[in-house]
Design a protein around this motif. Structure first.
Motif, PDB file in Angstrom:
ATOM      1  N   ARG A 113       0.834  -1.193   0.000  1.00  0.00           N
ATOM      2  CA  ARG A 113       0.000   0.000   0.000  1.00  0.00           C
ATOM      3  C   ARG A 113       0.876   1.253   0.000  1.00  0.00           C
ATOM      4  N   VAL A 114       0.304   2.360  -0.454  1.00  0.00           N
ATOM      5  CA  VAL A 114       0.987   3.651  -0.438  1.00  0.00           C
ATOM      6  C   VAL A 114       1.052   4.147   1.009  1.00  0.00           C
ATOM      7  N   PRO A 115       2.214   4.587   1.491  1.00  0.00           N
ATOM      8  CA  PRO A 115       2.328   5.062   2.874  1.00  0.00           C
ATOM      9  C   PRO A 115       1.342   6.182   3.186  1.00  0.00           C
ATOM     10  N   ARG A 116       0.829   6.172   4.392  1.00  0.00           N
ATOM     11  CA  ARG A 116      -0.175   7.161   4.803  1.00  0.00           C
ATOM     12  C   ARG A 116       0.341   8.595   4.708  1.00  0.00           C
ATOM     13  N   GLU A 117       1.640   8.787   4.950  1.00  0.00           N
ATOM     14  CA  GLU A 117       2.166  10.153   4.948  1.00  0.00           C
ATOM     15  C   GLU A 117       2.094  10.804   3.567  1.00  0.00           C
ATOM     16  N   VAL A 118       1.973  10.002   2.515  1.00  0.00           N
ATOM     17  CA  VAL A 118       1.822  10.564   1.169  1.00  0.00           C
ATOM     18  C   VAL A 118       0.538  11.382   1.086  1.00  0.00           C
ATOM     19  N   ALA A 119      -0.548  10.846   1.652  1.00  0.00           N
ATOM     20  CA  ALA A 119      -1.835  11.531   1.589  1.00  0.00           C
ATOM     21  C   ALA A 119      -1.878  12.749   2.494  1.00  0.00           C
ATOM     22  N   ALA A 120      -0.991  12.830   3.498  1.00  0.00           N
ATOM     23  CA  ALA A 120      -1.020  13.954   4.432  1.00  0.00           C
ATOM     24  C   ALA A 120      -0.826  15.289   3.711  1.00  0.00           C
ATOM     25  N   ARG A 121      -0.012  15.290   2.668  1.00  0.00           N
ATOM     26  CA  ARG A 121       0.213  16.534   1.923  1.00  0.00           C
ATOM     27  C   ARG A 121      -1.013  16.945   1.100  1.00  0.00           C
TER      28      ARG A 121
END
Length: 380
Positions: free
Chosen positions: A337-345
């Motif tokens: 899965r794509v790391p959660r911190e990617v979506a934080a931005r």
């Protein structure tokens, strides 16, 4: 700051636009500003949701009949005029709205209020298939909104550079679409089974490239495909056996489909709108849930690319021409899965700080001009 969010809203609760509007307004509130929604709608579910659901937002709503008669005979102009009058009584510092068809009641709003317009699409490209009378009116009046706005917020750099937008001189900024991260949860990756792809969209949007997803399904019959928001009557051809057309689903239902998917698919045919760049809401939602994405365009928030985005050429034959790349990308992401911190931005908590800063700059500039206009001149 006192902000009025004024718009025609005929996309119901649960749609991307509806969720975006509420998320923006909530983010402004959380940043300490006073926010009121001023909504014109023909949909009873929008009226009910805004007035009776526990949204935590102030909302003023005016409805019209939604009959087949064109404005002004459907009551839309009268509803909008009433709403403009109610808005004026609130004396907001900024009025925020989305680019839409210009209607006469907006004249009063534009001449008496500081109006900031969000530009969401290359309008003249998207509306090429509209009727001739509509296009004549739209082209003749679009400048009355864009040219008189206090500021413009574009959702992509490409749109901001289009000649039919660049000719308008209000201050502007570019802020790609975001996501309410608190409304999503990280989804575990499937650990077994054939590759599975998911698409969420709407019928009647040729730039989504649903026909290309069906083409990919035929080329990879051992893969599984789930299309949410698309029904059998919405496709130009029969879907192959490895495609499931789910039609409209609520969030809880499509979350289960996303959880079973290895990758998600964004729009594959933006070239049909004469566009190369975008920041669609559904792609932000995919990433917030942790799904890597296959796109056919440049994403505004990932201009340099990213390992979790496979960008295909923005051409009619992009699926057929890059089949090997698609296969390698999908298989490389199985079980991940794509790391959660990617979506934080991409979170509205971050995005809306930029928008508020733009509002503040407009207010500061306006204050400086007013001060300069009232300051006594020195007599030599």
């Amino acid at each position: 700051m006192k902000i009025a969010y004024f718009l025609q809203l005929n996309m119901g609760p649960g749609t991307g636009v509806y969720k975006k509007v509420l998320s923006q307004a909530r983010a402004w509130q959380q940043l300490g500003h006073v926010v009121t929604l001023f909504v014109v709608t023909k949909r009873p579910d929008v009226l009910h949701d805004l007035q009776h659901s526990n949204l935590g937002l102030q909302a003023q709503v005016e409805t019209y009949s939604g009959s087949r008669l064109p404005a002004p005979f459907d009551g839309r102009l009268q509803a909008m005029a009433r709403l403009v009058q109610r808005l004026e009584g609130e004396r907001p510092d900024v009025v925020y709205t989305r680019q839409d068809l210009y209607l006469p009641p907006l004249q009063r709003l534009l001449t008496r209020q500081r109006v900031v317009v969000e530009v969401n699409t290359n309008d003249l490209g998207e509306l090429r298939s509209a009727s001739l009378p509509f296009m004549v009116y739209y082209r003749a009046t679009r400048g009355l909104l864009l040219g008189r706005a206090a500021g413009l917020v574009y959702v992509s750099y490409e749109i901001a550079k289009q000649p039919h937008y660049a000719k308008f001189r209000p201050p502007h900024t570019v802020i790609g679409n975001g996501i309410a991260l608190e409304d999503t949860r990280p989804l575990p990756a499937p650990t077994a089974g054939p590759p599975r792809l998911v698409f969420i969209g709407h019928a009647g949007q040729p730039w989504h490239g649903v026909d290309k997803i069906l083409q990919l399904a035929r080329l990879r019959p051992d893969w599984r495909f789930d299309l949410v928001g698309i029904s059998a009557q919405d496709t130009p051809e029969d879907a192959p056996a490895n495609v499931t057309l789910h039609g409209h689903l609520d969030r809880a239902s499509y979350e289960r489909i996303l959880e079973a998917a290895d990758c998600a698919v964004g729009s594959l045919a933006l070239h049909r709108n004469s566009m190369q760049e975008a920041s669609p809401l559904k792609v932000r939602e995919y990433l917030a849930y942790g799904l890597p994405v296959i796109l056919g365009y440049l994403d505004t928030d990932f201009l340099s690319g990213a390992e979790f985005i496979l960008r295909l050429p923005n051409t009619e034959s992009n699926v057929k021409d890059t089949l090997g790349d698609i296969e390698r990308f999908v298989r490389s992401w199985q079980g991940r899965r794509v790391p959660r911190e990617v979506a934080a931005r991409l979170d509205y908590a971050h995005k809306e700080q930029e928008r508020i800063a733009f509002f503040a700059s407009l207010l500061e500039s306006a204050g400086a001009r007013e001060h300069s206009a009232t300051r006594p001149r020195r007599v030599p």
